[in-house]
Write a protein that holds these residues in place. Sequence first.
Motif, PDB file in Angstrom:
ATOM      1  N   PHE A 115       0.728  -1.192   0.009  1.00 32.75           N
ATOM      2  CA  PHE A 115      -0.014   0.055  -0.072  1.00 32.75           C
ATOM      3  C   PHE A 115       0.750   1.245  -0.105  1.00 32.75           C
ATOM      4  CE2 PHE A 115      -2.964  -3.197   2.153  1.00 32.75           C
ATOM      5  CZ  PHE A 115      -3.717  -3.464   1.165  1.00 32.75           C
ATOM      6  N   TRP A 116       2.090   1.107   0.307  1.00 36.27           N
ATOM      7  CA  TRP A 116       2.915   2.321   0.551  1.00 36.27           C
ATOM      8  C   TRP A 116       3.646   2.770  -1.036  1.00 36.27           C
ATOM      9  CZ3 TRP A 116       3.921  -2.634   2.366  1.00 36.27           C
ATOM     10  CH2 TRP A 116       4.883  -3.302   1.788  1.00 36.27           C
ATOM     11  N   ARG A 117       3.231   1.982  -1.973  1.00 39.05           N
ATOM     12  CA  ARG A 117       3.757   2.112  -3.080  1.00 39.05           C
ATOM     13  C   ARG A 117       3.630   3.785  -3.741  1.00 39.05           C
ATOM     14  NH1 ARG A 117       3.622  -1.434  -7.702  1.00 39.05           N
ATOM     15  NH2 ARG A 117       5.752  -1.595  -7.934  1.00 39.05           N
ATOM     16  N   SER A 118       4.493   4.328  -4.164  1.00 37.63           N
ATOM     17  CA  SER A 118       4.255   5.837  -4.710  1.00 37.63           C
ATOM     18  C   SER A 118       3.399   5.955  -5.917  1.00 37.63           C
ATOM     19  CB  SER A 118       5.750   6.506  -5.163  1.00 37.63           C
ATOM     20  OG  SER A 118       5.819   5.615  -6.285  1.00 37.63           O
ATOM     21  N   LEU A 119       2.789   7.037  -6.021  1.00 36.08           N
ATOM     22  CA  LEU A 119       1.809   7.403  -6.861  1.00 36.08           C
ATOM     23  C   LEU A 119       2.485   7.042  -8.390  1.00 36.08           C
ATOM     24  CD1 LEU A 119      -0.118  10.712  -5.764  1.00 36.08           C
ATOM     25  CD2 LEU A 119      -1.149   8.260  -6.164  1.00 36.08           C
ATOM     26  N   LYS A 120       3.390   7.453  -8.215  1.00 32.05           N
ATOM     27  CA  LYS A 120       4.087   7.198  -9.647  1.00 32.05           C
ATOM     28  C   LYS A 120       4.383   5.659  -9.957  1.00 32.05           C
ATOM     29  CE  LYS A 120       8.644   8.479 -11.906  1.00 32.05           C
ATOM     30  NZ  LYS A 120       9.886   8.332 -11.671  1.00 32.05           N
ATOM     31  N   ALA A 121       4.367   4.719  -9.174  1.00 31.74           N
ATOM     32  CA  ALA A 121       4.634   3.429  -9.358  1.00 31.74           C
ATOM     33  C   ALA A 121       3.389   2.933  -9.853  1.00 31.74           C
ATOM     34  CB  ALA A 121       5.263   2.752  -7.956  1.00 31.74           C
ATOM     35  N   VAL A 122       2.285   3.241  -8.943  1.00 33.52           N
ATOM     36  CA  VAL A 122       0.816   3.061  -9.137  1.00 33.52           C
ATOM     37  C   VAL A 122       0.220   3.453 -10.381  1.00 33.52           C
ATOM     38  CG1 VAL A 122      -1.372   3.530  -8.195  1.00 33.52           C
ATOM     39  CG2 VAL A 122       0.395   2.602  -6.756  1.00 33.52           C
ATOM     40  N   GLU A 123       0.599   4.748 -10.888  1.00 34.41           N
ATOM     41  CA  GLU A 123      -0.220   5.096 -12.304  1.00 34.41           C
ATOM     42  C   GLU A 123      -0.227   4.144 -13.343  1.00 34.41           C
ATOM     43  OE1 GLU A 123      -2.267   7.305 -12.359  1.00 34.41           O
ATOM     44  OE2 GLU A 123      -2.480   7.154 -14.504  1.00 34.41           O
ATOM     45  N   PRO A 124       0.831   3.280 -13.751  1.00 31.89           N
ATOM     46  CA  PRO A 124       0.821   2.287 -14.908  1.00 31.89           C
ATOM     47  C   PRO A 124      -0.312   1.402 -14.730  1.00 31.89           C
ATOM     48  CG  PRO A 124       2.960   2.679 -14.229  1.00 31.89           C
ATOM     49  CD  PRO A 124       2.308   3.567 -13.168  1.00 31.89           C
ATOM     50  N   LEU A 125      -0.422   1.062 -13.475  1.00 31.89           N
ATOM     51  CA  LEU A 125      -1.485   0.255 -12.916  1.00 31.89           C
ATOM     52  C   LEU A 125      -2.983   0.710 -13.008  1.00 31.89           C
ATOM     53  CD1 LEU A 125       0.347  -1.391  -9.774  1.00 31.89           C
ATOM     54  CD2 LEU A 125      -0.020  -2.559 -12.156  1.00 31.89           C
ATOM     55  N   ASN A 126      -3.007   1.952 -12.495  1.00 36.29           N
ATOM     56  CA  ASN A 126      -4.324   2.636 -12.887  1.00 36.29           C
ATOM     57  C   ASN A 126      -4.539   2.646 -14.303  1.00 36.29           C
ATOM     58  OD1 ASN A 126      -4.557   3.097  -9.964  1.00 36.29           O
ATOM     59  ND2 ASN A 126      -3.979   5.289  -9.934  1.00 36.29           N
ATOM     60  N   GLN A 127      -3.709   3.143 -15.205  1.00 42.08           N
ATOM     61  CA  GLN A 127      -3.828   3.236 -16.365  1.00 42.08           C
ATOM     62  C   GLN A 127      -4.393   2.008 -16.867  1.00 42.08           C
ATOM     63  OE1 GLN A 127      -4.175   5.896 -18.217  1.00 42.08           O
ATOM     64  NE2 GLN A 127      -4.770   4.785 -20.074  1.00 42.08           N
ATOM     65  N   ARG A 128      -3.790   0.792 -16.628  1.00 41.44           N
ATOM     66  CA  ARG A 128      -4.155  -0.552 -17.168  1.00 41.44           C
ATOM     67  C   ARG A 128      -5.544  -0.873 -16.709  1.00 41.44           C
ATOM     68  NH1 ARG A 128      -5.123  -3.620 -20.707  1.00 41.44           N
ATOM     69  NH2 ARG A 128      -4.734  -5.980 -20.359  1.00 41.44           N
ATOM     70  N   ALA A 129      -5.855  -0.281 -15.558  1.00 43.89           N
ATOM     71  CA  ALA A 129      -7.445  -0.755 -14.710  1.00 43.89           C
ATOM     72  C   ALA A 129      -8.282   0.164 -15.570  1.00 43.89           C
ATOM     73  CB  ALA A 129      -7.157  -0.189 -13.467  1.00 43.89           C
ATOM     74  N   ARG A 130      -7.867   1.149 -15.924  1.00 46.09           N
ATOM     75  CA  ARG A 130      -9.060   2.193 -16.798  1.00 46.09           C
ATOM     76  C   ARG A 130      -9.326   1.566 -18.119  1.00 46.09           C
ATOM     77  NH1 ARG A 130      -5.543   6.508 -15.555  1.00 46.09           N
ATOM     78  NH2 ARG A 130      -5.971   7.219 -13.528  1.00 46.09           N
ATOM     79  N   GLU A 131      -8.227   0.920 -18.883  1.00 50.46           N
ATOM     80  CA  GLU A 131      -8.187   0.210 -19.973  1.00 50.46           C
ATOM     81  C   GLU A 131      -9.411  -1.084 -19.803  1.00 50.46           C
ATOM     82  OE1 GLU A 131      -3.882   1.234 -21.385  1.00 50.46           O
ATOM     83  OE2 GLU A 131      -4.646  -0.799 -21.485  1.00 50.46           O
TER      84      GLU A 131
END
Length: 247
Positions: A115-131
């Motif tokens: 859960f402590w992952r930085s926003l930068k690390a999480v953003e590609p995952l969020n992008q994939r989740a949006r797709e």
Amino acid sequence: MSDYALEARGLTKTFGGFHAVKDVNLKVRRGSIHALIGPNGAGKTTCFNLLTKTLTPTAGQVLLDGQDITKLRSAQVAKLGLVRSFQISATFPHLTCLENVRVALQSNNGTAFQFWRSLKAVEPLNQRARELLAQVGLAGREETPATELSYGKKRALEIATTLALDPKVMLLDEPTAGMGHEDVEPITDLIRKVSAGRTILIVEHNLSVVSSLCERITVLQHGEVLTEGTYAEVSTDPEVITAYMGG
Ligand code: ADP
């Protein structure tokens, strides 16, 4: 490479001497949608549990892409791309749609509880989740908690979480169960769409869904294969008609 993405050979499961599944042979052609049907108690759920290694067979083999996976555990089978949907892929009701899919993506890449992952690390995952959400018709619902979705849309979200695991073979357990008429068609269309480039084995009671989606159908009765064929073939088979009439 085998023509069959998934195969069962002589699959058997006994519970205290009772044959729930007996000598089942099943060949699911790569890239096809294949149905497993049969009356209640025919052994469909037990077969699914054996194929995904939730249950250990008493006898027989399971092959994924021609590779014997009989001795593997269910988590190892999932890693190889055989993923079961619906009964196990329950969503987290109070997480948003985006968070649900991101957790599935993180569980696939081994970072689910970081859960402590930085926003930068999480953003590609969020992008994939949006797709993935867009693929299942949930664009614009990223911030909606899963619990606020309609029944049909919850099922779509479950499909997105399954797709996050990048399955080669998807096992869908009664995807339209409990659905009103208005939800059946969209979920049928969605299954057809996500089947591109994948193999799907489906347990489904709604025979019009089976006829519209499935290339081949295996009919089980009393734990054994009664027949196998196209919808036109099995639906006109007198033995199948008798089995469904409870004869
Ligand atoms: P279906 O999914 O086609 O309705 P199941 O695979 O659930 O059928 O069940 C097949 C048969 O095996 C049924 O007679 C059921 O009662 C029996 N069965 C399933 N699981 C168990 C178990 N854990 N212990 C004993 N009998 C079982």
